[in-house]
Design an enzyme around this catalytic site. Structure first.
Site, PDB file in Angstrom:
ATOM      1  N   GLU A   1       0.846  -1.169  -0.107  1.00 38.36           N
ATOM      2  CA  GLU A   1      -0.063  -0.086   0.200  1.00 38.36           C
ATOM      3  C   GLU A   1       0.920   1.302  -0.153  1.00 38.36           C
ATOM      4  O   GLU A   1       1.788   1.199   0.834  1.00 38.36           O
ATOM      5  CB  GLU A   1      -0.897  -0.110   1.349  1.00 38.36           C
ATOM      6  CG  GLU A   1      -1.734   1.280   1.709  1.00 38.36           C
ATOM      7  CD  GLU A   1      -2.432   1.736   0.301  1.00 38.36           C
ATOM      8  OE1 GLU A   1      -3.423   0.964  -0.136  1.00 38.36           O
ATOM      9  OE2 GLU A   1      -2.694   2.855  -0.068  1.00 38.36           O
TER      10      GLU A   1
ATOM     11  N   HIS B   1     -29.509  -8.930  25.955  1.00 33.05           N
ATOM     12  CA  HIS B   1     -28.261  -9.617  26.478  1.00 33.05           C
ATOM     13  C   HIS B   1     -28.254 -11.119  26.320  1.00 33.05           C
ATOM     14  O   HIS B   1     -29.235 -11.701  26.373  1.00 33.05           O
ATOM     15  CB  HIS B   1     -28.119  -9.124  27.682  1.00 33.05           C
ATOM     16  CG  HIS B   1     -26.824  -9.641  28.496  1.00 33.05           C
ATOM     17  ND1 HIS B   1     -25.610  -9.342  28.417  1.00 33.05           N
ATOM     18  CD2 HIS B   1     -26.738 -10.925  29.240  1.00 33.05           C
ATOM     19  CE1 HIS B   1     -24.670 -10.077  29.025  1.00 33.05           C
ATOM     20  NE2 HIS B   1     -25.228 -10.865  29.510  1.00 33.05           N
TER      21      HIS B   1
END
Lengths: 450, 327, 457
Positions: C201, C436
């Site tokens: 990159e 949850h």
């Protein structure tokens, strides 16, 4: 015992008076007949004299306060006498008289008035609402006064409250709500562009921007705002009422004033010597008008309710421009007055009017009004009738104009008369006949001597 | 089911009771062979004989007094007054005797009697023979007051009235005598103090009595065409009054129109209106309560004026629309 | 010549979605597609990569199975079957689009279209040319892989995203030029297949357009998996030796990588085929449009990769819908709230502004990050790597952006998008109930912590 000082009721239309000045301070002694204070009504400024003698014990109102008629504005009595700290309620006697009148008229109109739905609130400010409407608004913490009622007399019904509830549910995103709350913006003011009109952040920001622009605009040029009150308000009300209720028709006619000018020239010194006042065209026109009115009593009539009252007296009102409006003093029994007496009366009344010193009686009772704009560059206009009179004469300037006399083009001092009449009481032909006679009177003023 | 006229239903209620209860008898003017002013007891003297269908002199006070006395001694008399207007003459017996005795003697004596009498206008019988004076008797504690509107109701209510141990004023409406309806053959009792919802609706409650029940139903029919749903409640008995049914109905519809034939001023409609205003239905009212009643004048003889005197179907329609702000 | 209300050039996620929406709203619609329905996304992008990423995920699970007490003694890979599965997926979705077009009575022209200013499209089907006319035209030509002019590139074999999904053999060594979304996802696929992967990159970090914390986190995770990272590295030259040699310059020093395969994925360029006759304006390589997606030629719109910007399938679809709305007279376009997803292992998903962007836009930014290390569901499923970050403006708690990193976050980003779209603020996010145990609880924790009311943080 201390005596109350009342706000006097000086005319049938007077409801409040504005205190312009007190001539006495608390503790000053007052003689009977001594000016105590000055007030402004819808028609006039006037000094009010004391009916009592003693010490001015109390003044409940200050300068510029508006006080209802018959309200107690102070006390006169002996030094040290106790008087209430606050003004007592308006005197019962005078109020009961008013009430009786109101009731009498209310009863007579009951049939038509009861279906009238304009009045939304009772006089005491309470909202008219059904128990069901009250219950639902109570349950939903909604103010009834914000809801417009669909029932008779604006009564708020259940469906009105329910509609208000639905309308009152403003869809707004949490963020937009926070921003609006932060800026103190009423969400009702904002149009939402989201789904089903939901108010979004951008809507609030656009509103803020717009409000900003508007406030900038208004900041740059703050226009003066003058509240309609006192004389201005009285004139405004009267004009609206006249224009809205009276079908006006205005006729105009050119009058050759050559002979009036000659007449005035020859009489001017005579009358000036006699009265100290200078004869003006106005008085000649008043005289000529009174003469024509005698021949055409319909134009001298008043339309009161559904009756045409054929007045016996010819009392001519003279529109006088004052600082903040228009006052019409009335010259009584014009037909019985010569030009000298007319000149004196009209000049004196005009002066009083401009000085705001007319007595109520001097403003009452006119049966026909003349409005003279001849001192300006005005030829003709459409005067507004001074109700309940049925006609008014507008007087233009005298100016040399080309006219044809005996086939020859020549210049003559010409004047336009504009006659507005109430077509409910008078038709075109009699009004035209009156104006024609008036024109003849003025073109041949010596006929007035006949 | 079998159809009977209102008049036949009254007669059947009495005959069936008299067949099984020896204590019941009828007294009144010309009720024997003639069958009474409207023919209600016609044929009964043939079955029950002149002892039990007793003609009396023309003295309403006497008839009522005799009935009170008979009731006190254990009989269960039914007395018939030719026109309810004449109750004035029987008033002392009814108000000061019949209504009071059970109370004043601490329940040791009772006055089980029924005063049957035709009321109402519409027959051209003029000012003295057309009144609806039920509010007078409804005002007196100790009297029960019944105003049946249908053949079915009149039979069941009369049975309950005859069974009651208190004096009952039983108003029959002259114009209803000829109306027909399904009436069961067997005896049955409709409890006093139980209103009947004659038609269900959602927008307005019309409380109507006697013949006004029929006019209210007709009005409701018309109103339905305009999308207005009217509930028609027939109290059937004024004393005791089924307040619960009326309160519930008004709480539902939020609007009340009370219709009776009696003169509006001081009429029983005022009682119903006040009862609602005092009740929990108040908070549900969404329009002023309306009362329709007779005009404040004697009932005229002229048939057109007679009609105008009492509420008619268009009046009820108009009143309902006014409560809905649709007039 | 047949005349339509709208003609759309390009049958990718921008074009076919616009076509169906326009037809649903009562317009007569023509769709011109020269290649395969579904465009890059379906045929050479999102869908093939997600199909193969699933293969990679399965491989990773097998590799990890031991941790869960599952012993997998041996397994083998059949690349051919994997590619076939990918092709079946594509076929199934293409058929779906085809039947949708039919159901909505959209006239499909198979061939490349050339558009002129008079809004006449000439379609070359290969056998003949057809002309059609439209009141409005939406250009949805899409894009193609950008191949930079690197010295020696033409001398060596290389893949682009157009070709790599049909690879026939798993390479031993793959050098990926370009550390963007495409390169990283392909890196993850081949890393799982056993290839040694190295990423080159030029910028100082991978996915430079995304949140820096997310980019750093992802770089570390990929490195941990064994993917080589060469950032701030410039490709100097490619050479064919025994193998392919990629010469790099990094930190002023030259190095070289030897590899048997190279993927060039440095970006995409617009496909301008058939637009030569149009006098539309460009912004760089891309077609220039206004907020309503209209070009400077009235009635000609452009969407998707053709106009640059997000270069995402759902961006193209939304832009197409916006163009159709404008054709029908709607004139109040809002700013896009665009979610972005990277399907690497772990995933990165974000919406709205990055922290850097928000600050640059002048907001008083308050960001709050919560690590998923202590997340119950995450620990239970051994997926507790990652973080959730809320980027908010301080005064009203307006949510300006959200960045999620970790397993399954691409499925959770829509929750954040909803909040932003419906203009919920941090307070509402904190007030809302999360089930949850879920990974999504992390968003509640971040909001609570933002308000200094955190439970576990």
């Amino acid at each position: 015992m201390a005596k109350e000082i009342f706000m006097p009721k000086l005319s049938s239309t007077m409801e409040v008076g504005t205190l312009l000045q007190w001539f006495k301070e608390e503790g000053d002694s007052v003689e009977m007949g001594e000016p105590l204070f000055e007030i402004m009504t819808d028609k006039i400024n006037i000094e009010v004299e004391s009916y009592e003698e003693g010490i001015l014990l109390k003044k409940y109102f200050k300068v510029d306060d508006e006080v209802e008629v018959n309200a107690c504005i102070g006390y006169i009595g002996e030094a040290g006498e106790k008087v209430p700290d606050n003004p007592p309620a308006a005197s019962e006697e005078s109020e009961s008289v008013e009430n009786v009148q109101e009731e009498a008229s209310a009863e007579g109109q009951e049939q038509t008035v009861s279906t009238d739905s304009d009045q939304e609130e009772n006089k005491d400010g309470k909202v008219r609402a059904t128990p069901a409407a009250r219950r639902i608004s109570r349950e939903n913490d909604l103010s009834l006064s914000a809801i417009s009622g669909s029932g008779p007399n604006g009564r708020v019904h259940q469906q009105d409250v329910e509609a208000a509830l639905v309308a009152g549910v403003i869809a707004v995103t949490p963020l937009a709500e926070k921003i609006a709350a932060d800026h103190g913006i009423d969400l009702n003011q904002i149009t939402g562009t989201g789904a089903r009109g939901k108010i979004e952040k951008q809507d609030v920001l656009s509103y803020l921007e717009k409000a900003d622009e508007i406030s900038k605009e208004t900041e740059s040029e703050p226009a003066e705002r003058i509240k309609l009150k006192g004389l201005r308000k009285a004139v405004a009300d009267k004009m609206v009422q006249s224009v809205q209720s009276i079908p006006h028709v205005t006729l105009t006619s050119d009058v050759d004033m050559t002979n009036v000018i000659d007449l005035r020239k020859s009489l001017l010194p005579v009358i000036e010597k006699d009265t100290g006042y200078r004869l003006s065209f106005t008085e000649v026109i008043i005289k000529a008008t009174a003469n024509a009115l005698m021949k055409h009593p319909k134009l001298n009539a008043s339309l009161i309710g559904d009756e045409i009252v054929m007045n016996n007296e010819v009392n001519i009102g003279l529109a006088v421009a004052v600082d903040n409006g228009l006052i019409v003093p009335s010259i009584k029994n014009v037909n019985q007055k010569g030009l000298a007496a007319l000149t004196q009366t009209s000049k004196e009344l005009g002066k009083k009017a401009r000085e705001n010193k007319l007595k109520p009686d001097e403003m009452r009772g006119s049966t026909f009004t003349i409005s003279n704009l001849g001192m300006y560059a005005i030829d003709a206009f459409t005067p507004i009738i001074n109700g309940p009179e049925t006609a008014i004469l507008g007087v233009g300037r005298i100016v040399e104009k080309p006219v044809v006399v005996d086939g020859e083009l020549t210049a003559r001092p010409m004047m336009v008369l504009s006659l507005s009449f109430d077509h409910r009481a008078i038709d075109g032909a009699p009004a035209a006949a009156f104006l024609t006679d008036l024109k003849a009177n003025l073109e041949n003023p010596y006929s007035l001597l006949v | 089911m079998r159809e009977l006229t209102y008049l036949e239903a009254v007669r059947e209620a009495m005959s069936q009771e008299m067949r099984q209860n020896e204590d019941v008898f009828i007294l009144g003017e010309d009720i024997g062979v003639y069958g009474g002013a409207f023919g209600v007891t016609r044929g009964m003297i043939e079955e029950f004989g002149p002892e039990r269908i007793r003609n009396t002199p023309i003295s309403e006070s006497g008839i009522a007094g005799a009935a009170v006395g008979a009731a006190l001694t254990g009989m269960r008399p039914i007395l018939e007054l030719q026109f309810s207007d004449f109750i004035t003459i029987a008033m002392d017996q009814m108000v000061n005797q019949a209504a009071k005795i059970r109370y004043m003697y601490g329940g040791k004596g009772k006055v089980p009697m029924v005063l049957r009498t035709p009321s109402g206008s519409g027959t051209g019988a003029a000012a003295q023979h057309s009144q609806s004076l039920e509010a007078w008797v409804a005002h007196v504690p100790g009297l029960k007051v019944v105003q049946p509107s249908t053949a079915h109701d009149v039979k069941g209510l009369l049975k309950a009235a005859m069974d009651d141990d208190n004096p009952v004023i039983f108003y029959e409406h002259k114009l209803l005598y000829k109306t027909k309806g399904d009436v069961p053959e067997e005896q049955y009792s409709i409890p006093l103090g139980k209103a009947d919802i004659k038609r269900e609706g959602t927008d307005v409650t019309i409380v109507a009595t006697a013949i006004m029940v029929h006019r209210a139903l007709e009005a409701a029919e018309e109103l339905e065409k305009e999308g207005i749903s009217a509930e028609v409640v027939d109290p059937r008995t004024l004393v005791p009054l089924d307040t619960e049914t009326i309160i519930q109905s008004v709480s539902k519809t939020s609007r009340l129109v009370v219709v009776h034939e009696a003169v509006k001023r001081g009429g029983y409609g005022a009682e119903i209106a006040s009862m609602i205003a005092e009740s929990e239905a108040f908070d549900y009212l969404d329009a002023p309560i309306k009362r329709l009643g007779g005009a404040s004048s004697p009932i005229p003889y002229n048939p057109e004026l007679e009609k105008m005197h009492v509420p008619q179907v268009p009046d009820i329609i108009q009143a309902v629309k006014e409560t809905l702000n649709k007039a | 010549m047949t005349k339509f209300d709208v003609a759309i050039v390009g049958g990718g996620p921008g074009g076919y979605v616009s076509a169906i929406r326009a037809a649903k709203l009562g317009l007569s619609v023509a769709l011109v597609e020269g290649r395969d329905l579904g465009g890059t996304c379906l045929n050479r992008g999102c869908i093939p990569s997600k199909t193969l990423l699933k293969n990679a995920e399965v491989i990773n699970q097998i590799k990890d199975a031991k941790k869960f007490g599952i012993q997998v003694d041996s397994y083998s890979l059949e690349l051919k079957t994997m590619i076939n599965r990918k092709n079946q997926v594509i076929q199934q979705l293409q058929n779906g689009i085809n039947s949708l077009l039919k159901a909505n009575k959209i006239k499909l022209y198979s061939g490349y279209g050339t558009v002129d200013n008079q809004k006449i499209i000439t379609v070359d089907t290969g056998e003949k040319t057809e002309k059609l006319e439209a009141e409005s035209i939406i250009l949805a030509n899409g894009s193609k892989p950008f191949v930079p002019n690197l010295p020696g590139l033409n001398e060596v074999p290389y893949y682009t995203s157009d070709t790599i999904f049909d690879i026939e053999e798993v390479p031993e060594h793959l050098v990926i030029v370009g550390g963007g979304v495409i390169g990283l996802e392909i890196a993850c696929i081949f890393q799982s297949l056993g290839t040694k992967v190295e990423i080159v990159e030029m910028a100082d970090r991978i996915i430079p357009a995304e949140d820096k914390e997310a980019a750093d986190y992802l770089a570390n995770e990929l490195k941990r998996k064994g993917i080589g990272m060469h950032t701030s590295a410039k490709v100097l030259e490619l050479k064919k030796d025994k193998k392919t040699v990629v010469k790099l310059e990094k930190d002023g020093k030259e190095t070289s990588l030897e590899t048997d395969s190279v993927l060039v994925s440095v970006g995409r360029e617009p496909n301008l085929t058939g637009l030569n006759d149009l006098s539309i304006n460009y912004e760089g390589k891309f077609v220039k449009v206004d907020k309503s997606m209209q070009t400077n030629v009235k009635g000609i719109y452009a969407i998707g990769d053709l106009i640059g910007g997000y270069q995402l399938a759902h961006a193209a679809s939304e832009e197409g819908i916006r163009a159709v709305s404008h054709i029908l007279g709607e004139t109040h376009p809002k700013d896009f709230i665009m979610p972005r997803c990277i399907y690497t292992f772990p995933e990165i998903a974000s919406v709205g502004m990055t922290e850097e962007q928000a600050k640059a836009a002048g907001y008083q930014v308050k960001a709050q990050k919560v690590d998923l290390a202590a997340n119950g569901k995450g620990i239970a499923s051994a997926e507790n790597s990652g973080f959730m970050k809320i980027i908010s403006e301080e005064k009203y708690g307006e949510i300006l952006g959200v960045v999620l990193a970790g397993a399954h976050v691409t499925e959770m980003i829509s929750q954040a998008t909803s909040f932003m779209y419906l203009e919920g603020t941090v307070e509402e996010l904190e007030d809302m109930i999360f089930p949850h145990p879920t990974l999504a609880e992390g968003m509640f924790e971040a909001a609570a912590k933002w308000l200094d009311k955190g439970i576990h943080y």
